[in-house]
Design an enzyme around this catalytic site. Structure first.
Site, PDB file in Angstrom:
ATOM      1  N   ASP A   1     -17.215   7.086  -1.572  1.00 18.53           N
ATOM      2  CA  ASP A   1     -16.009   6.940  -0.755  1.00 18.53           C
ATOM      3  C   ASP A   1     -15.728   8.293  -0.105  1.00 18.53           C
ATOM      4  O   ASP A   1     -16.379   9.295  -0.445  1.00 18.53           O
ATOM      5  CB  ASP A   1     -14.845   6.491  -1.672  1.00 18.53           C
ATOM      6  CG  ASP A   1     -13.580   6.133  -0.924  1.00 18.53           C
ATOM      7  OD1 ASP A   1     -13.617   5.995   0.319  1.00 18.53           O
ATOM      8  OD2 ASP A   1     -12.530   5.992  -1.582  1.00 18.53           O
TER       9      ASP A   1
ATOM     10  N   HIS B   1      -7.358   0.712  -6.417  1.00 18.82           N
ATOM     11  CA  HIS B   1      -7.572  -0.161  -5.244  1.00 18.82           C
ATOM     12  C   HIS B   1      -8.216  -1.468  -5.743  1.00 18.82           C
ATOM     13  O   HIS B   1      -9.375  -1.743  -5.453  1.00 18.82           O
ATOM     14  CB  HIS B   1      -8.465   0.564  -4.223  1.00 18.82           C
ATOM     15  CG  HIS B   1      -8.424  -0.023  -2.856  1.00 18.82           C
ATOM     16  ND1 HIS B   1      -7.654  -1.114  -2.524  1.00 18.82           N
ATOM     17  CD2 HIS B   1      -9.079   0.333  -1.706  1.00 18.82           C
ATOM     18  CE1 HIS B   1      -7.829  -1.393  -1.243  1.00 18.82           C
ATOM     19  NE2 HIS B   1      -8.680  -0.537  -0.730  1.00 18.82           N
TER      20      HIS B   1
ATOM     21  N   GLN C   1     -10.106  -4.062  -3.459  1.00 21.44           N
ATOM     22  CA  GLN C   1     -11.406  -3.579  -2.998  1.00 21.44           C
ATOM     23  C   GLN C   1     -12.498  -3.894  -4.026  1.00 21.44           C
ATOM     24  O   GLN C   1     -13.576  -4.370  -3.685  1.00 21.44           O
ATOM     25  CB  GLN C   1     -11.325  -2.056  -2.759  1.00 21.44           C
ATOM     26  CG  GLN C   1     -12.613  -1.476  -2.238  1.00 21.44           C
ATOM     27  CD  GLN C   1     -12.935  -1.995  -0.842  1.00 21.44           C
ATOM     28  OE1 GLN C   1     -12.096  -1.933   0.042  1.00 21.44           O
ATOM     29  NE2 GLN C   1     -14.134  -2.517  -0.648  1.00 21.44           N
TER      30      GLN C   1
ATOM     31  N   ARG D   1       0.883  -1.181   0.000  1.00 20.99           N
ATOM     32  CA  ARG D   1       0.000   0.000   0.000  1.00 20.99           C
ATOM     33  C   ARG D   1       0.909   1.215   0.000  1.00 20.99           C
ATOM     34  O   ARG D   1       1.698   1.418   0.920  1.00 20.99           O
ATOM     35  CB  ARG D   1      -0.905  -0.008   1.239  1.00 20.99           C
ATOM     36  CG  ARG D   1      -1.641   1.305   1.427  1.00 20.99           C
ATOM     37  CD  ARG D   1      -2.739   1.239   2.438  1.00 20.99           C
ATOM     38  NE  ARG D   1      -3.883   0.522   1.902  1.00 20.99           N
ATOM     39  CZ  ARG D   1      -5.106   0.550   2.440  1.00 20.99           C
ATOM     40  NH1 ARG D   1      -5.342   1.237   3.538  1.00 20.99           N
ATOM     41  NH2 ARG D   1      -6.098  -0.130   1.892  1.00 20.99           N
TER      42      ARG D   1
ATOM     43  N   ARG E   1     -13.448  -8.974   1.454  1.00 25.68           N
ATOM     44  CA  ARG E   1     -12.019  -8.703   1.204  1.00 25.68           C
ATOM     45  C   ARG E   1     -11.201  -9.942   1.572  1.00 25.68           C
ATOM     46  O   ARG E   1     -10.273 -10.331   0.868  1.00 25.68           O
ATOM     47  CB  ARG E   1     -11.540  -7.499   2.046  1.00 25.68           C
ATOM     48  CG  ARG E   1     -12.116  -6.153   1.653  1.00 25.68           C
ATOM     49  CD  ARG E   1     -11.557  -5.642   0.337  1.00 25.68           C
ATOM     50  NE  ARG E   1     -10.106  -5.554   0.317  1.00 25.68           N
ATOM     51  CZ  ARG E   1      -9.384  -4.549   0.809  1.00 25.68           C
ATOM     52  NH1 ARG E   1      -9.996  -3.500   1.342  1.00 25.68           N
ATOM     53  NH2 ARG E   1      -8.063  -4.544   0.736  1.00 25.68           N
TER      54      ARG E   1
ATOM     55  N   CYS F   1     -16.296   1.393   0.540  1.00 31.07           N
ATOM     56  CA  CYS F   1     -15.120   0.573   0.857  1.00 31.07           C
ATOM     57  C   CYS F   1     -14.735   0.655   2.328  1.00 31.07           C
ATOM     58  O   CYS F   1     -14.067  -0.237   2.845  1.00 31.07           O
ATOM     59  CB  CYS F   1     -13.945   0.962  -0.036  1.00 31.07           C
ATOM     60  SG  CYS F   1     -13.367   2.655   0.222  1.00 31.07           S
TER      61      CYS F   1
HETATM   62  N1  NVA Z   1      -9.980   6.438  -1.297  1.00 31.43           N
HETATM   63  C1  NVA Z   1      -9.600   6.055   0.036  1.00 31.43           C
HETATM   64  C2  NVA Z   1      -9.796   4.589   0.229  1.00 31.43           C
HETATM   65  C3  NVA Z   1      -9.448   4.074   1.611  1.00 31.43           C
HETATM   66  C4  NVA Z   1      -9.613   2.592   1.715  1.00 31.43           C
HETATM   67  C5  NVA Z   1      -8.157   6.447   0.273  1.00 31.43           C
HETATM   68  O1  NVA Z   1      -7.343   6.266  -0.645  1.00 31.43           O
HETATM   69  O2  NVA Z   1      -7.838   6.938   1.351  1.00 31.43           O
HETATM   70  N1   CP Z   2     -11.226  -0.393   2.442  1.00 31.57           N
HETATM   71  C1   CP Z   2      -9.948  -0.464   2.864  1.00 31.57           C
HETATM   72  O1   CP Z   2      -9.018  -0.715   2.120  1.00 31.57           O
HETATM   73  O2   CP Z   2      -9.817  -0.269   4.217  1.00 31.57           O
HETATM   74  P1   CP Z   2      -8.467  -0.045   5.017  1.00 31.57           P
HETATM   75  O3   CP Z   2      -7.939   1.315   4.648  1.00 31.57           O
HETATM   76  O4   CP Z   2      -8.871  -0.122   6.467  1.00 31.57           O
HETATM   77  O5   CP Z   2      -7.491  -1.129   4.650  1.00 31.57           O
END
Ligand code: NVA
Ligand code: CP
Length: 306
Positions: free
Chosen positions: A220, A131, A134, A104, A288, A260
């Site tokens: 989101d 993502h 997801q 990540r 997930r 998500c």
């Molecule tokens: N769009 C959000 C998703 C978190 C799972 C982010 O990137 O922070």
């Molecule tokens: N939806 C998702 O990826 O959640 P986290 O940021 O908690 O991993």
């Protein structure tokens, strides 16, 4: 099997994704019956987090253990990754000590550079651009509740972020339509989203129009990780892009609502929606775990047939 990565959703073909979904069902069913399935015994997953996470970390770590393997967590605070070690060097070393890597991070280019120097499969656990894990879970959840997603309409309300881009890719792969409504200045960038054209999405100035007749309404956070400096400005710009009860009424009567997570009730979604009858957010989060187990099985063992 030749080395495969999962850096974007369309790194797997439609047929391979269907296989992963079939395996998801098989793995999930056995897991629910407490039947041991340890195909990844003696395999090690390294998870690298440059951003926070609850679901992604937990689902990969628990998932790897449940498949008989081991997961190791690294972050930039406690490793040399945060002290300027080149991504390429890190990839060479980490991939000699493990069987699979999940990352990540910020720019998609970082994960691409890592993958180019990795001896083992690399999975995108979220970047600024995508993502894919997801959306695997989201589509699997849709299919569980409503059957095939092909030919359906998904309404995306809010920011054209990593999750939105991946929905748009998925629409091309699975053959459905995405109705997108973003505030002015936050529109989809088809090239950044990695799209082959614009046939699978339509943009709407008014979010109510995007939601009209949709089979699934999804949204989101207004401010994704890494964009915190824009928070104040975004709170103002997105104020009219909240998924509320009226918006769900514009969708089909049996429309699902997904997010998500983590969610901000009162910002991108009203509590009456996320905690209401259309919402499948807890199934979505649970899936997930199951889809990623099937994905790890596929990347490490290829096509396993029950
Ligand atoms: N769009 C959000 C998703 C978190 C799972 C982010 O990137 O922070
Ligand atoms: N939806 C998702 O990826 O959640 P986290 O940021 O908690 O991993």
């Amino acid at each position: 099997m030749s080395l495969r990565h999962f850096l974007q959703l369309n790194d797997l073909s439609r047929e391979e994704l269907d296989h992963v979904f079939a395996r998801t069902g098989w793995i999930k069913e056995r897991f629910k019956r407490y039947e041991r399935y340890w195909p990844l015994q003696d395999r090690t997953l390294v998870m690298i987090f440059e951003k926070a996470s609850t679901r992604t970390r937990l689902s990969f770590e628990a998932g790897m253990q449940q498949l008989g393997g081991t997961a190791i967590y690294l972050n930039t605070r406690d490793s040399q990754l945060g002290r300027g070690e080149p991504v390429e060097d890190a990839a060479e070393v980490i991939s000699r000590m493990s069987d699979l890597v999940m990352i990540r991070t910020y720019e998609q280019a970082i994960i691409e550079r890592f993958a180019a120097h990795s001896r083992v499969p690399v999975i995108n656990g979220l970047t600024n651009e995508y993502h894919p894990c997801q959306i695997l879970a989201d589509i699997y959840t849709f299919i569980e509740h409503r059957g095939p997603i092909q030919g359906r309409t998904v309404a995306w309300i809010g920011d054209s972020n990593n999750v939105c881009n991946t929905w748009l890719q998925a629409a091309e792969v699975f053959g459905f339509k995405v109705h997108v409504s973003t505030p002015p200045g936050y529109e989809v960038e088809p090239e950044r989203a990695g799209l082959h054209g614009t046939a699978h999405f339509e943009e709407f100035a008014d979010p109510m129009d995007a939601a009209r007749g949709a089979d699934l309404v999804t949204t989101d956070v207004w401010t994704s990780m890494g964009f915190e400096a824009e928070n104040e400005q975004r709170l103002k710009a997105f104020a009219d892009w909240q998924v509320d009860g009226d918006m769900m009424k514009a969708a089909r009567p049996d429309a699902l609502f997904m997010h998500c997570l983590p969610a901000h009730r009162g910002e991108e979604v009203a509590a009456e929606v996320i905690d209401g009858p259309h919402s499948v957010v807890w199934d979505e989060a649970e899936n997930r775990l199951h889809v990623q187990k099937a994905l790890m099985e596929f990347l490490l063992l290829g096509r396993v047939n029950a």
